[in-house]
Design an enzyme around this catalytic site. Sequence first.
Site, PDB file in Angstrom:
ATOM      1  N   ARG A  17      -8.836 -46.034 -47.013  1.00 56.30           N
ATOM      2  CA  ARG A  17      -9.368 -46.124 -45.806  1.00 56.30           C
ATOM      3  C   ARG A  17      -8.465 -45.645 -44.652  1.00 56.30           C
ATOM      4  NH1 ARG A  17     -13.299 -49.846 -45.726  1.00 56.30           N
ATOM      5  NH2 ARG A  17     -13.190 -50.394 -43.425  1.00 56.30           N
ATOM      6  N   ASP A  37      -1.101 -59.603 -45.540  1.00 56.20           N
ATOM      7  CA  ASP A  37      -0.589 -58.618 -46.628  1.00 56.20           C
ATOM      8  C   ASP A  37       0.282 -59.552 -47.453  1.00 56.20           C
ATOM      9  OD1 ASP A  37      -2.182 -56.571 -45.910  1.00 56.20           O
ATOM     10  OD2 ASP A  37      -0.705 -55.423 -45.023  1.00 56.20           O
ATOM     11  N   ARG A  82     -14.408 -54.467 -42.938  1.00 59.05           N
ATOM     12  CA  ARG A  82     -13.407 -53.576 -42.454  1.00 59.05           C
ATOM     13  C   ARG A  82     -14.205 -52.337 -41.647  1.00 59.05           C
ATOM     14  NH1 ARG A  82      -8.319 -52.572 -46.327  1.00 59.05           N
ATOM     15  NH2 ARG A  82      -7.483 -52.010 -44.356  1.00 59.05           N
ATOM     16  N   VAL A 124      -7.461 -63.066 -40.778  1.00 57.74           N
ATOM     17  CA  VAL A 124      -7.633 -61.502 -40.506  1.00 57.74           C
ATOM     18  C   VAL A 124      -8.716 -60.985 -41.168  1.00 57.74           C
ATOM     19  CG1 VAL A 124      -6.423 -59.589 -40.383  1.00 57.74           C
ATOM     20  CG2 VAL A 124      -5.083 -61.493 -40.053  1.00 57.74           C
ATOM     21  N   LYS A 176       4.849 -48.293 -46.548  1.00 58.01           N
ATOM     22  CA  LYS A 176       3.595 -47.384 -46.881  1.00 58.01           C
ATOM     23  C   LYS A 176       2.831 -47.400 -45.285  1.00 58.01           C
ATOM     24  CE  LYS A 176      -0.148 -49.573 -48.716  1.00 58.01           C
ATOM     25  NZ  LYS A 176      -1.537 -49.787 -47.699  1.00 58.01           N
ATOM     26  N   ASN A 177       2.560 -48.501 -44.969  1.00 59.62           N
ATOM     27  CA  ASN A 177       1.502 -48.382 -43.532  1.00 59.62           C
ATOM     28  C   ASN A 177       2.373 -47.904 -42.587  1.00 59.62           C
ATOM     29  OD1 ASN A 177      -0.258 -49.590 -45.212  1.00 59.62           O
ATOM     30  ND2 ASN A 177      -0.025 -51.523 -44.491  1.00 59.62           N
ATOM     31  N   ARG A 190      -0.567 -47.912 -55.662  1.00 62.06           N
ATOM     32  CA  ARG A 190      -0.953 -47.409 -54.356  1.00 62.06           C
ATOM     33  C   ARG A 190       0.194 -47.763 -53.392  1.00 62.06           C
ATOM     34  NH1 ARG A 190      -6.655 -49.123 -51.865  1.00 62.06           N
ATOM     35  NH2 ARG A 190      -5.384 -48.263 -50.321  1.00 62.06           N
ATOM     36  N   CYS A 233     -14.749 -52.881 -48.428  1.00 62.10           N
ATOM     37  CA  CYS A 233     -13.784 -52.988 -49.460  1.00 62.10           C
ATOM     38  C   CYS A 233     -13.512 -54.420 -50.046  1.00 62.10           C
ATOM     39  CB  CYS A 233     -12.747 -52.241 -49.026  1.00 62.10           C
ATOM     40  SG  CYS A 233     -11.318 -53.088 -48.356  1.00 62.10           S
TER      41      CYS A 233
HETATM   42  N1  EPU Z   1     -11.538 -54.965 -37.294  1.00 57.99           N
HETATM   43  C1  EPU Z   1     -12.904 -54.798 -36.796  1.00 57.99           C
HETATM   44  N2  EPU Z   1     -13.274 -53.407 -36.072  1.00 57.99           N
HETATM   45  C2  EPU Z   1     -12.397 -52.326 -36.086  1.00 57.99           C
HETATM   46  C3  EPU Z   1     -11.110 -52.497 -36.725  1.00 57.99           C
HETATM   47  C4  EPU Z   1     -10.787 -53.653 -37.329  1.00 57.99           C
HETATM   48  O1  EPU Z   1     -13.761 -55.380 -36.460  1.00 57.99           O
HETATM   49  O2  EPU Z   1     -12.768 -51.216 -35.692  1.00 57.99           O
HETATM   50  C5  EPU Z   1     -11.176 -56.032 -37.976  1.00 57.99           C
HETATM   51  C6  EPU Z   1     -11.083 -55.807 -39.412  1.00 57.99           C
HETATM   52  O3  EPU Z   1     -12.197 -56.064 -39.885  1.00 57.99           O
HETATM   53  C7  EPU Z   1     -10.151 -57.144 -39.598  1.00 57.99           C
HETATM   54  C8  EPU Z   1      -9.183 -57.170 -38.485  1.00 57.99           C
HETATM   55  O4  EPU Z   1      -9.947 -56.352 -37.222  1.00 57.99           O
HETATM   56  O5  EPU Z   1     -10.816 -57.970 -39.696  1.00 57.99           O
HETATM   57  C9  EPU Z   1      -7.967 -56.505 -38.759  1.00 57.99           C
HETATM   58  O6  EPU Z   1      -8.025 -55.275 -39.299  1.00 57.99           O
HETATM   59  P1  EPU Z   1      -7.116 -53.969 -39.020  1.00 57.99           P
HETATM   60  O7  EPU Z   1      -7.687 -52.830 -38.432  1.00 57.99           O
HETATM   61  O8  EPU Z   1      -5.788 -54.566 -38.310  1.00 57.99           O
HETATM   62  O9  EPU Z   1      -6.581 -53.362 -40.359  1.00 57.99           O
HETATM   63  P2  EPU Z   1      -6.383 -51.830 -40.691  1.00 57.99           P
HETATM   64  O10 EPU Z   1      -5.860 -51.133 -39.626  1.00 57.99           O
HETATM   65  O11 EPU Z   1      -7.509 -51.339 -41.613  1.00 57.99           O
HETATM   66  C10 EPU Z   1      -3.847 -52.490 -41.526  1.00 57.99           C
HETATM   67  C11 EPU Z   1      -3.216 -52.124 -42.846  1.00 57.99           C
HETATM   68  C12 EPU Z   1      -3.584 -53.293 -43.733  1.00 57.99           C
HETATM   69  C13 EPU Z   1      -3.435 -54.601 -43.357  1.00 57.99           C
HETATM   70  C14 EPU Z   1      -3.968 -54.983 -41.860  1.00 57.99           C
HETATM   71  C15 EPU Z   1      -3.785 -56.166 -41.166  1.00 57.99           C
HETATM   72  C16 EPU Z   1      -2.704 -49.834 -42.748  1.00 57.99           C
HETATM   73  C17 EPU Z   1      -2.817 -48.610 -43.553  1.00 57.99           C
HETATM   74  N3  EPU Z   1      -3.455 -50.869 -43.393  1.00 57.99           N
HETATM   75  O12 EPU Z   1      -5.469 -52.135 -41.801  1.00 57.99           O
HETATM   76  O13 EPU Z   1      -2.563 -53.067 -45.046  1.00 57.99           O
HETATM   77  O14 EPU Z   1      -3.789 -55.737 -44.140  1.00 57.99           O
HETATM   78  O15 EPU Z   1      -3.689 -53.694 -41.105  1.00 57.99           O
HETATM   79  O16 EPU Z   1      -2.465 -56.257 -41.023  1.00 57.99           O
HETATM   80  O17 EPU Z   1      -1.815 -50.267 -41.955  1.00 57.99           O
HETATM   81  C18 EPU Z   1      -2.329 -53.434 -47.272  1.00 57.99           C
HETATM   82  O18 EPU Z   1      -1.325 -52.581 -47.046  1.00 57.99           O
HETATM   83  O19 EPU Z   1      -2.441 -53.899 -48.452  1.00 57.99           O
HETATM   84  C19 EPU Z   1      -3.115 -53.121 -46.219  1.00 57.99           C
HETATM   85  C20 EPU Z   1      -4.681 -53.792 -46.346  1.00 57.99           C
END
Ligand code: EPU
Length: 418
Positions: A93, A305, A122, A327, A22-23, A397, A117
């Site tokens: 998101r 995850d 996030r 995380v 998915k990701n 999802r 969320c």
């Molecule tokens: N963060 C910030 N600022 C930002 C972006 C992130 O502070 O601008 C923080 C977040 O709040 C969090 C940490 O950085 O504490 C890591 O977040 P990240 O941005 O890596 O998460 P994401 O990109 O929103 C993706 C996956 C998630 C997975 C996370 C961590 C996708 C579509 N989603 O989310 O997947 O948990 O990386 O590996 O790639 C899932 O599939 O269930 C899922 C939630």
Amino acid sequence: MDRLVIRGGKPLVGSVKVSGAKNAALPAMAAVLLTSEELTLENVPSLQDVATIERLLGFMGVESRVAAPGTIGLTSRAVRRFEVPYDLVRTMRASVLVLGPLLARFGKARVSLPGGCAIGPRPINLHLVGLQAMGAEIDLVEGYVVAKASRLSGTRLLFDTITVTGTENLMMAATLAKGTTVLENAACEPEVEDLARLLQKMGARIEGAGTSTITIEGVEDLTGAPHRIIPDRIEAGTFAVAAAITQGDVLIQGCVPQHFDAVMTKLRDAGAGVAEEAGGVRVRMAARPRPVDIATEPFPGFATDMQAQIMVLMAIAEGKSVITETVFENRFMHIPELLRMGADIAVTGRSALVRGVPFLRGAPVMATDLRASASLVLAGLQARGETVVHRIYHLDRGYETLEAKLRSLGGDIYRVEG
Ligand code: EPU
């Protein structure tokens, strides 16, 4: 709303095939906005989130066609709208992944700012700071990020925190920027690397994806390309825990073992037999697990995850373990549900002290997010008696036909509609 009914206690035995990730599929689909030619993506899982991004791209004017089962062709010849409305971002998101590509190719985007969320606030500040550093003008108007740029320019960016979609968004933006962009402290996740491979096929000049420093030399335009999405390492890890928790024996086919090394290591520490075999990874377990301490980390560490799923395994371990979530701020929503099933877990800050019990007991439980839902299904497979998992739209999802796959391994699990 659909629910899953599970009667636990059956060992899972057999082989199961992992779907596309998915990701990895979501950013790959967003990348269509970088070119007017067709992207042909294979191994795209049939999931609610994939349908959502397809709908979102369609709203903007992207044409999609099913080229074969699991293969979609996407073309963004005529983009009509440069906007992602709140309703779409609210349900997924990852919708923010269109921001970088839209700005890079069209110089404008209006994307609803996601709210918090179930797993934490996030924020997307790092995506925005990065785009600003590349020359974009960004305003927040009525809950929307309104971004403009004539042409983005390459820059050096150091992420304060490792962010997966932030790295992907900026990597996509940089492919069409003027000059060279260097992303430091970038996410090393296999999904980032997979996106880089797709972008390279489209003509992008990218080096270092999969490491913490990614260098992107901007080009004038990108072309269409065919690409096969990598297997889902979180689905693979979830099946691995399912095999272990039911004291079963499962061959997880089509996965890439290096993508979930950290999970395999913890399963071995817990006493499971984990072996790489031709075509996949075989996981066996014949006794109660040993307790193992775990802390989540960005890749190659133990994936957040997989935290909820491994916690269920520790909930029936012979002893105490500590699971620390580093995380996300609030990714323990499954715990109150697991307590209802007889687990003994106490949370202090970002750590959960899990005291293993011999078995869980079936109960009605409520899913709160995707991975929490998966953990409740695993708990149900282990538990004595019947478990009913409500609100499984979260599960839909991100897991392709989970109950059918588990049933094919001998799990007593079925869906009740409505
Ligand atoms: N963060 C910030 N600022 C930002 C972006 C992130 O502070 O601008 C923080 C977040 O709040 C969090 C940490 O950085 O504490 C890591 O977040 P990240 O941005 O890596 O998460 P994401 O990109 O929103 C993706 C996956 C998630 C997975 C996370 C961590 C996708 C579509 N989603 O989310 O997947 O948990 O990386 O590996 O790639 C899932 O599939 O269930 C899922 C939630």
